[in-house]
Enzyme design. Structure first.
Site, PDB file in Angstrom:
ATOM      1  N   HIS A   1     -13.193  -7.033 -12.940  1.00 34.42           N
ATOM      2  CA  HIS A   1     -11.788  -7.441 -12.942  1.00 34.42           C
ATOM      3  C   HIS A   1     -11.279  -7.591 -14.385  1.00 34.42           C
ATOM      4  CE1 HIS A   1     -11.222  -8.203  -8.674  1.00 34.42           C
ATOM      5  NE2 HIS A   1     -12.305  -8.959  -8.626  1.00 34.42           N
TER       6      HIS A   1
ATOM      7  N   TRP B   1      -8.511 -15.065  17.728  1.00 29.36           N
ATOM      8  CA  TRP B   1      -9.476 -14.868  16.651  1.00 29.36           C
ATOM      9  C   TRP B   1     -10.836 -14.447  17.207  1.00 29.36           C
ATOM     10  CZ3 TRP B   1     -10.018 -14.080  11.653  1.00 29.36           C
ATOM     11  CH2 TRP B   1     -11.216 -14.397  11.020  1.00 29.36           C
TER      12      TRP B   1
ATOM     13  N   ARG C   1     -13.296 -11.132  16.881  1.00 26.75           N
ATOM     14  CA  ARG C   1     -14.675 -11.190  16.408  1.00 26.75           C
ATOM     15  C   ARG C   1     -15.635 -10.590  17.430  1.00 26.75           C
ATOM     16  NH1 ARG C   1     -16.816 -16.078  12.856  1.00 26.75           N
ATOM     17  NH2 ARG C   1     -18.055 -14.304  12.150  1.00 26.75           N
TER      18      ARG C   1
ATOM     19  N   HIS D   1     -19.397  -7.919 -10.975  1.00 28.86           N
ATOM     20  CA  HIS D   1     -18.168  -7.710 -10.197  1.00 28.86           C
ATOM     21  C   HIS D   1     -16.983  -8.382 -10.878  1.00 28.86           C
ATOM     22  CE1 HIS D   1     -15.481  -7.666  -6.648  1.00 28.86           C
ATOM     23  NE2 HIS D   1     -15.145  -8.878  -7.079  1.00 28.86           N
ATOM     24  N   GLU D   2     -17.133  -9.663 -11.231  1.00 29.92           N
ATOM     25  CA  GLU D   2     -16.019 -10.392 -11.827  1.00 29.92           C
ATOM     26  C   GLU D   2     -15.643  -9.810 -13.187  1.00 29.92           C
ATOM     27  OE1 GLU D   2     -14.195 -12.404 -10.247  1.00 29.92           O
ATOM     28  OE2 GLU D   2     -15.502 -12.583  -8.495  1.00 29.92           O
TER      29      GLU D   2
ATOM     30  N   TYR E   1       0.815  -1.220   0.000  1.00 31.93           N
ATOM     31  CA  TYR E   1       0.000   0.000   0.000  1.00 31.93           C
ATOM     32  C   TYR E   1       0.847   1.267   0.000  1.00 31.93           C
ATOM     33  CZ  TYR E   1      -4.048  -2.953   0.588  1.00 31.93           C
ATOM     34  OH  TYR E   1      -5.030  -3.897   0.377  1.00 31.93           O
TER      35      TYR E   1
ATOM     36  N   HIS F   1     -10.478 -17.146   2.232  1.00 29.71           N
ATOM     37  CA  HIS F   1      -9.314 -16.279   2.032  1.00 29.71           C
ATOM     38  C   HIS F   1      -8.209 -16.530   3.056  1.00 29.71           C
ATOM     39  CE1 HIS F   1     -12.802 -14.364   0.215  1.00 29.71           C
ATOM     40  NE2 HIS F   1     -11.978 -13.744  -0.609  1.00 29.71           N
TER      41      HIS F   1
END
Length: 575
Positions: free
Chosen positions: A338, A436, A440, A334-335, A183, A464
Site C-alpha cells: 500500500h 446473513w 453463508r 502486504h501493508e 468500479y 469490515h
C-alpha cells in the site's frame, strides 16, 4: 481552517456559473486551489484519526470527530462550487478530476446533525468491535439485550438509514449502488458473478477436504448431513497440517524466532524487496512515525494492520502490532505494498491519489506476498535451508496458500451482496441475521452454531462490516493479485510453474509495475490493468493455473464427496 476555506471559496466562486462558457484556465485555477486546500485538510483529518487509533481515549475521539466534521464541510462546499461548472466544456482530464471532487460519499449529507450522528455511529460500532475482540473479553449471556450483537444491530440499522439518506443527494438510489459505481462497470454484479463461478469448483474441493479432515479430528462433534461445516470449526483448518507428511514445511515462524528476528527487521526486509525491483525506498518519516510494534505503555491501540497516506505527499505510515511469525512476515509486505502505491502516485493531483479501483490497492501487496512466500525467495533470505521441488512439496505449499486465499473467496464475494440488499431495503432489520446465514450456508458451506454467539447480529463481528469497508474489494483483489503476478512473472521472463515464481531483484518487472501504479486513479481501471497485463478485464485464469496442481490432487482425494446442500441445516432465529 476558516481562513483557508474562505480563501478557497473566494478564489473559486467568482469564476464559475452553471451554463457559462467556462474556459479551461478557470477550471485549472479551481482544481489547483482545491488541491492545495484538500492536502492540508486530509493531512489534519488523517492525523486526528491516527492519534485516536494509536491512543484510544474519549478526548482523542472527540478531536477526531471535530476534525472530520471540518473536512466534511469543506468537501460539501467544494461539491457545490464544482457543480457550477459545465463539465461538457472541459477536457477529459479535468472532467475526471471534477467528477472525483463531486464524489463526496456520505459527506453529501446536508443535515449537519445527521452527518455528525453518522460519524458517531461509525465510531461507536468500531469501539464495540475493539471491545469484543480484546483477548480477555467474555461474551455476555446469549439473548441479552445488552449484548454487543444487540447494540451493533441497532447501530447498524441507523448507519444504513443515515448512509442512504446522505448518498441520495448525489443521485444514487441507495448506498450499495454508490459502492458499486466506483468500479465504473454498469454490469459489475454480473462481472463478479462470472468470476465467482469460474473459481467455485476450486473452493468446493478445498471445502470438502477441510470437512473431511475436521471430521477426523473432531470425532465427537456432530456434522450436519447437509455437508456443511460447523462455523466454529471451519477457520481452525490450519490445525490439521500439510496434506503430505514428511515433506517440506513452509511455516518459517520458528526459524524467524531462532534467528532473533525483530519487527524492524521484517520491515527492512520488505523495504529491501521493493527496492530490489527498482521501486522507492521507504522515506525517513515512515520509519520515525509508524507504529510497528505494540506500545510499551498502557494505552489502548487499534492493532488492525493498516497503511496510511497523510495526503501531503510526504507522510506515509503503517499501524500494526507486529509479531514474529510467517503471518506477520507476509502481512508486512502486504501493508508496505500500500505504501509503495502511495509513493508511486504522490505526484498526481490529490483526487487521483488512490487505487485504480478499490481492489487494486489490496492486490499490490498480496502480489508481492505471492513471490515472498516462494521457496526460492525464502532460500534467498536464509529462512529455509534448501529448495525442494517435487509434486508432494508443491501440494503442501499450495494447500498453505489456499488456507489463506481460497478460504476467503466466498465471504468476500457474498458479504457485500448482503449489504447491498440491506441498503436497498430488500433485506430488512428483522431479517439481518437470517439472510446473513442464508448467504453463508449457500456460498461458504458453513452452518451456524446458535449457541456460539449472540444471535442478534453476527455480521457485526467482522471488522469490515461495521467499519464501513466494502469486502467485495478483497474479492476483486484476489482475482487481480494472480493476474498481476502472472504478468510480472511473464515480464521477468520466468518459465515454470506459476507458484514457484520469485520476482525479487527483477528491475524489468519493477519498471512495469511502477508504470501501472503511477497512474493512480487518473484513468479508468481497465486502462491501468492493461498497462501491466495487456488485458482490459478481470480474469480468474491465472488463479486457477496457480492452484491447478492442488485442484488435481483434491479432485482425486475427494472423489464424489464434495459440495453441500445450499440451504441452512439450522434455522437462525431473529430476536
Amino acid at each position: 481552517m476558516k481562513n483557508s476555506m474562505l480563501r478557497f471559496l473566494i478564489l473559486t466562486c467568482g469564476v464559475v456559473c452553471w451554463g457559462c462558457q467556462i474556459a479551461n484556465p478557470a477550471a485549472n485555477d479551481f482544481l489547483q486551489n482545491y488541491d492545495h486546500e484538500i492536502q492540508k485538510l486530509k493531512s489534519a483529518c488523517q492525523l486526528a484519526e491516527w492519534n485516536h487509533k494509536t491512543n484510544i481515549t474519549d478526548y482523542n475521539e472527540k478531536l477526531m470527530m471535530d476534525q472530520k466534521m471540518k473536512c466534511s464541510r469543506f468537501r460539501q462546499e467544494a461539491y457545490k462550487n464544482a457543480s457550477r461548472f459545465n463539465l461538457t466544456l472541459l477536457n477529459s482530464y479535468q472532467r475526471r478530476q471534477f467528477s472525483k471532487i463531486m464524489d463526496i460519499d456520505t459527506d453529501a449529507q446536508q443535515n449537519k446533525t445527521k452527518l455528525a450522528r453518522l460519524q458517531e455511529v461509525l465510531s461507536k460500532m468500531h469501539a464495540i468491535h475493539i471491545q469484543v475482540t480484546a483477548p480477555n473479553y467474555v461474551m455476555p449471556e446469549k439473548g441479552s439485550t445488552d449484548s454487543p450483537g444487540a447494540k451493533l444491530k441497532k447501530l447498524y440499522s441507523e448507519y444504513v438509514s443515515l448512509s442512504n439518506d446522505a448518498i441520495r443527494f448525489l443521485g444514487y438510489p441507495d448506498y450499495g449502488a454508490y459502492w458499486r459505481s466506483v468500479y465504473e462497470d454498469a454490469n459489475f454484479k454480473d462481472s463478479i458473478r462470472a468470476l465467482y463461478e469460474q473459481v467455485q469448483p476450486l473452493y468446493k474441493h478445498f471445502h470438502a477436504y477441510v470437512r473431511r479432515k475436521l471430521k477426523a479430528i473432531h470425532v465427537n462433534v456432530s456434522f450436519p448431513d447437509s455437508g456443511h461445516v460447523p462455523e466454529n470449526l471451519y477457520y481452525t483448518a490450519v490445525e490439521f497440517g500439510p496434506p503430505i507428511s514428511g515433506k517440506t514445511s513452509f511455516d518459517i515462524s520458528a526459524e524467524m524466532v531462532k534467528k532473533n528476528y525483530t519487527a524492524l527487521k521484517i520491515y527492512e526486509m520488505a523495504d529491501d524487496f521493493f527496492r530490489s525491483m527498482g521501486m522507492h525506498p521507504m522515506p525517513r518519516i515512515f520509519w520515525n512515525k509508524s507504529l510497528l510494534e505494540p506500545p510499551t505503555d498502557e494505552r489502548q491501540v487499534d492493532c488492525y494492520p493498516s497503511a496510511w497516506d497523510f495526503g501531503d505527499g510526504k507522510d506515509f505510515r503503517i499501524k500494526m502490532c507486529t509479531g514474529i511469525s510467517k503471518y506477520d512476515f507476509s502481512t508486512v509486505h502486504h501493508e508496505m505494498g500500500h505504501i509503495q502505491y502511495f509513493l508511486q502516485y504522490k505526484h498526481l493531483p490529490s483526487v487521483f491519489r488512490d487505487g485504480a479501483n478499490p481492489g487494486f490497492h489490496e492486490a499490490i501487496g498480496d502480489t508481492i506476498s505471492l513471490s515472498v512466500d516462494t521457496q526460492a525467495h525464502l532460500k534467498s533470505v536464509n529462512l529455509i535451508k534448501e529448495v525442494v521441488y517435487d509434486k508432494e512439496s508443491d501440494i503442501n505449499f499450495l494447500m498453505a496458500q489456499a488456507q489463506k486465499t481460497i478460504i476467503m473467496i466466498p465471504i468476500t464475494y457474498f458479504a457485500d451482496q448482503w449489504r447491498w440488499e440491506v441498503f436497498s431495503g430488500e433485506t430488512t432489520k428483522d431479517n439481518y441475521n437470517r439472510r446473513w446465514w442464508e448467504y453463508r450456508c449457500k456460498y461458504e458451506g458453513i452452518s451456524p452454531i446458535v449457541a456460539s454467539k449472540s444471535p442478534f447480529f453476527d455480521p457485526g463481528y467482522i471488522y469490515h462490516m461495521t467499519a464501513n469497508i466494502p469486502l467485495v474489494s478483497y474479492f476483486v483483489s484476489i482475482i487481480h493479485r494472480f493476474q498481476f503476478y502472472k504478468a510480472l512473472c511473464d515480464i521477468s521472463r520466468y518459465r515454470g510453474p506459476l507458484h514457484r515464481c520469485d520476482i525479487y531483484n527483477n528491475k524489468r518487472a519493477g519498471a512495469k509495475l511502477r508504470e501501472m501504479l503511477s497512474l493512480g486513479s487518473s484513468k479508468p481501471w481497465p486502462e491501468a490493468l492493461y498497462v501491466l497485463t495487456g488485458q482490459f478485464k478481470m480474469n480468474a485464469k491465472p488463479l486457477i493455473d496457480y492452484f491447478k496442481p492442488l485442484l488435481d490432487y483434491l479432485v482425486k482425494e475427494n472423489g464424489n464427496d464434495h459440495g453441500w446442500n445450499p440451504h441452512c441445516p439450522i434455522v437462525v432465529p431473529e430476536p
